[in-house]
Design an enzyme around this catalytic site. Structure first.
Site, PDB file in Angstrom:
ATOM      1  N   GLY A   1       0.474  -0.723   0.231  1.00  0.00           N
ATOM      2  CA  GLY A   1      -0.158   0.131  -0.106  1.00  0.00           C
ATOM      3  C   GLY A   1       1.365   1.931   0.252  1.00  0.00           C
TER       4      GLY A   1
ATOM      5  N   GLN B   1       3.317   9.721   1.487  1.00  0.00           N
ATOM      6  CA  GLN B   1       4.335   9.173   1.416  1.00  0.00           C
ATOM      7  C   GLN B   1       5.524   9.506   0.033  1.00  0.00           C
ATOM      8  OE1 GLN B   1       2.361   5.480   2.488  1.00  0.00           O
ATOM      9  NE2 GLN B   1       4.610   4.974   3.305  1.00  0.00           N
TER      10      GLN B   1
ATOM     11  N   CYS C   1       6.555   0.228   6.551  1.00  0.00           N
ATOM     12  CA  CYS C   1       6.070   1.094   6.016  1.00  0.00           C
ATOM     13  C   CYS C   1       6.911   1.596   5.280  1.00  0.00           C
ATOM     14  CB  CYS C   1       4.838   1.977   7.178  1.00  0.00           C
ATOM     15  SG  CYS C   1       5.524   3.725   6.532  1.00  0.00           S
ATOM     16  N   LEU C   2       6.956   2.136   4.190  1.00  0.00           N
ATOM     17  CA  LEU C   2       8.011   2.060   3.254  1.00  0.00           C
ATOM     18  C   LEU C   2       8.598   3.653   3.541  1.00  0.00           C
ATOM     19  CD1 LEU C   2       6.135   1.644  -0.042  1.00  0.00           C
ATOM     20  CD2 LEU C   2       8.465   0.047   0.522  1.00  0.00           C
TER      21      LEU C   2
ATOM     22  N   GLU D   1      -3.215   2.311   6.040  1.00  0.00           N
ATOM     23  CA  GLU D   1      -2.573   3.904   4.869  1.00  0.00           C
ATOM     24  C   GLU D   1      -3.786   4.974   4.903  1.00  0.00           C
ATOM     25  OE1 GLU D   1      -1.047   3.533   2.730  1.00  0.00           O
ATOM     26  OE2 GLU D   1      -0.321   1.220   3.054  1.00  0.00           O
TER      27      GLU D   1
ATOM     28  N   HIS E   1      -2.254   7.748   7.635  1.00  0.00           N
ATOM     29  CA  HIS E   1      -0.706   8.878   6.579  1.00  0.00           C
ATOM     30  C   HIS E   1      -1.535   9.717   6.248  1.00  0.00           C
ATOM     31  CE1 HIS E   1       2.832   5.909   6.036  1.00  0.00           C
ATOM     32  NE2 HIS E   1       2.114   5.113   5.937  1.00  0.00           N
TER      33      HIS E   1
HETATM   34 NI    NI Z   1       3.347   2.853   5.894  1.00  0.00          NI
END
Ligand code: NI
Length: 194
Positions: free
Chosen positions: A47, A52, A104-105, A147, A150
């Site tokens: 996701g 981001q 998380c990226l 998500e 965020h």
């Molecule tokens: Ni994340």
């Protein structure tokens, strides 16, 4: 299409509430969603939220990889194809929470145990401006909550109750800490963003 740079924890764009998408059908939103999907796939994520990639808009993309569904007897906890949501909202359905591992990226290299609503309803608009209204549980519910958080400037460590369960992914080779839930799914299946 392009692979976009991913903002990391501490960047202001990840800390502020994102703005509503004014027109879910606008070509620039479609282009942004396409770039987000390409970026998510390149990073092996499950996701991604627009903040981001440094765009403070209420847009998320996610999917449920095969092998991440947790309960074969629950139709709302199944593998799911790509979901694109503008201006999403979430409603917990039964008040029950479950602990699970997330990464998380924007918090690369780490994983932590996060409590999430077990069963939710989420709503939003797709890129045709059509309403999406879905019930989800298990990993599907978890990735949607992650998500959508965020969009409100919340990263998963802020949801954790026990920071002793925040650790480097590499150190999980020593095993999962006592009392923590097992790691779900095959290695590499949506490891980076859950
Ligand atoms: Ni994340």
């Amino acid at each position: 299409m392009a692979i976009l740079k991913i903002a990391r924890m501490g960047h202001p764009v990840l800390r502020r509430p994102a703005d509503p998408v004014s027109d879910a059908t606008a070509p620039e939103i479609r282009a942004l969603a396409a770039d987000m999907i390409e970026t998510m796939r390149d990073a092996s994520g499950a996701g991604l939220a627009a903040p981001q990639v440094h765009v403070p808009l209420r847009l998320v993309v996610f999917f449920v990889p095969p092998g991440r569904a947790e309960d074969p007897d629950d139709a709302d906890d199944a593998a799911a194809g790509l979901t694109i949501l503008c201006n999403p909202s979430i409603e917990p359905l039964d008040g029950a929470q479950a602990d699970g591992w997330e990464g998380c990226l924007s918090v690369p290299g780490l994983r932590g145990v996060v409590p999430r609503w077990r069963r939710i309803r989420y709503r939003g608009l797709d890129l045709n401006g059509t309403s999406v209204d879905r019930v989800a549980s298990g990993f599907h519910a978890r990735v949607a909550q992650h998500e959508i958080d965020h969009l409100d400037g919340i990263l998963y460590p802020q949801r954790m109750r026990d920071l002793s369960l925040l650790l480097f992914t590499e150190e999980l080779r020593h095993g999962v800490p006592e009392g923590a839930p097992p790691l779900a799914g095959p290695p590499g299946a949506g490891d980076e963003e859950e």
